[in-house]
Scaffold this motif. Structure first.
Motif: not given
Length: 375
Positions: A196-212
């Motif tokens: 559908s082209g949906a993109r999760s803001a939470v999934s992106e935030a999770a990537k940042w949490v792990v990296a930071l």
């Protein structure tokens, strides 16, 4: 003196003065100190910092182009209006309890008693400024605009945050890098997220949490704490929005570059994933003594030993106004107040036995400043 001190401490502790919702309490405490400094013949200036903070009080023994010594403490607490009614000041077994008693109304009151009891010959010799700050617990963003002009023209600054439980004062503190990140995705149904082209803001935030979180380093003494501020509505809806808050503490300013580089990488990755990101960043410098500061610390150690007093010092991870003041150039000695524990908690307490030793140490150091002036 101690009985009078405790009576006054009961009065100011039993005034709600939270940083954000008790401006009338802030004014009441400023009036308390202002009246007493005026009765000493000092100059008193009140700065109303609403709507962002309460009343900042600046007291000087005389107007001067240069100050030998600045004393500073904060009158605000982390507690909401009504806390005092729930658990007012009390003393049990030589321990005093109450909201903000150690962080740091006891230190503010000690500043007044130190200056009140100052011998006339020392008062005549030294130019002194005392600042009572109403918003340290929320970053001193309003008050720093008032006190920085005094910090810029002061040789020494004593900060009356609490001494540690072991009796140690503070000569170094961690800096801080504070981040708020907002992530904007594209909503959609969880069952068709692949097409559908949906993109999760939470999934992106999770990537940042792990990296930071990987910035955390025992070797560098860098700590990282992250909270999820917001994210998602229902599990079957791809979240359009998420936000995080990050608190990074460091002793070495080189860490700022390491953090900036990682944020640049994360922003580039989010762009490739077509997620919009808004970042707010705020940096508070670390407190580290200069060579001149180290020499003064050594001088204090020798002076205290000569006078059969204890002067220990240790680094701290928390912040104070010292982090803001030190870059202006004065030598800062922090943690000069009485000691207690459980700060920011319902059981916050003050060890009454630490009041007089803190008073006597300050007297010794201020007398020494007067003795050495002009040499």
């Amino acid at each position: 003196m101690l009985n009078r001190y405790l009576k006054d401490l009961e009065y100011i502790v039993n005034i709600d003065s939270g940083s954000t919702d008790c401006f009338e309490g802030s004014k009441q405490i400023a009036d308390f100190f202002g009246e007493r400094f005026k009765s000493m013949g000092w100059n008193v200036k009140e700065h109303n910092l609403e709507p962002n903070a309460g009343t900042c009080l600046v007291c000087t023994n005389r107007e001067a182009e240069k100050y030998d010594l600045m004393l500073i403490g904060h009158t605000d607490t982390v507690f909401l209006k009504g806390t005092v009614q729930q658990r007012p000041f009390r003393i049990e077994n030589n321990i005093a309890y109450g909201p903000g008693i150690t962080d740091m109304k006891s230190g503010c009151l000690l500043m007044y008693y130190i200056l009140k009891e100052l011998p006339a010959e020392i008062n005549d010799k030294l130019n002194i400024v005392a600042v009572f700050n109403p918003d340290e617990e929320i970053g001193s963003f309003a008050s720093r605009e008032v006190y920085k002009k005094y910090a810029e023209i002061s040789d020494y600054v004593y900060l009356y945050e609490a001494g540690s439980k072991t009796g140690a004062r503070c000569t170094s503190r961690k800096g801080g890098y504070f981040i708020r990140g907002e992530f904007f995705g594209v909503p959609g149904h969880s069952g068709s997220v692949l097409t559908s082209g949906a993109r999760s803001a939470v999934s992106e935030a999770a990537k940042w949490v792990v990296a930071l979180d990987k910035l955390q380093s025992l070797e560098r003494n860098t700590s990282v704490n992250i909270i999820i501020d917001n994210g998602g509505i229902k599990s079957n809806i791809v979240p359009e929005y998420a936000s995080i808050k990050v608190d990074i503490r460091f002793f070495c300013s080189d860490e700022i570059e390491r953090i900036d580089n990682l944020l640049s990488e994360l922003l580039e990755g989010a762009k490739e994933r077509k997620i919009e990101v808004k970042l707010e960043r705020r940096i508070k410098p670390e407190l580290q003594p200069t060579e001149k500061g180290k020499a003064y610390i050594k001088h204090i150690e020798e002076l205290a030993q000569k006078n059969n007093m204890e002067f220990k010092h240790a680094p701290r991870g928390g912040h104070s106004d010292a982090n803001i003041i030190a870059p202006y150039g004065p030598i800062c000695i922090d943690g000069m107040g009485p000691a207690g524990g459980r700060v920011h908690a319902p059981e916050e307490y003050l060890n009454i036995d630490t009041v007089m030793p803190s008073f006597e140490l300050s007297n010794l150091l201020i007398k020494d400043l007067a003795d050495r002036k002009g040499r």
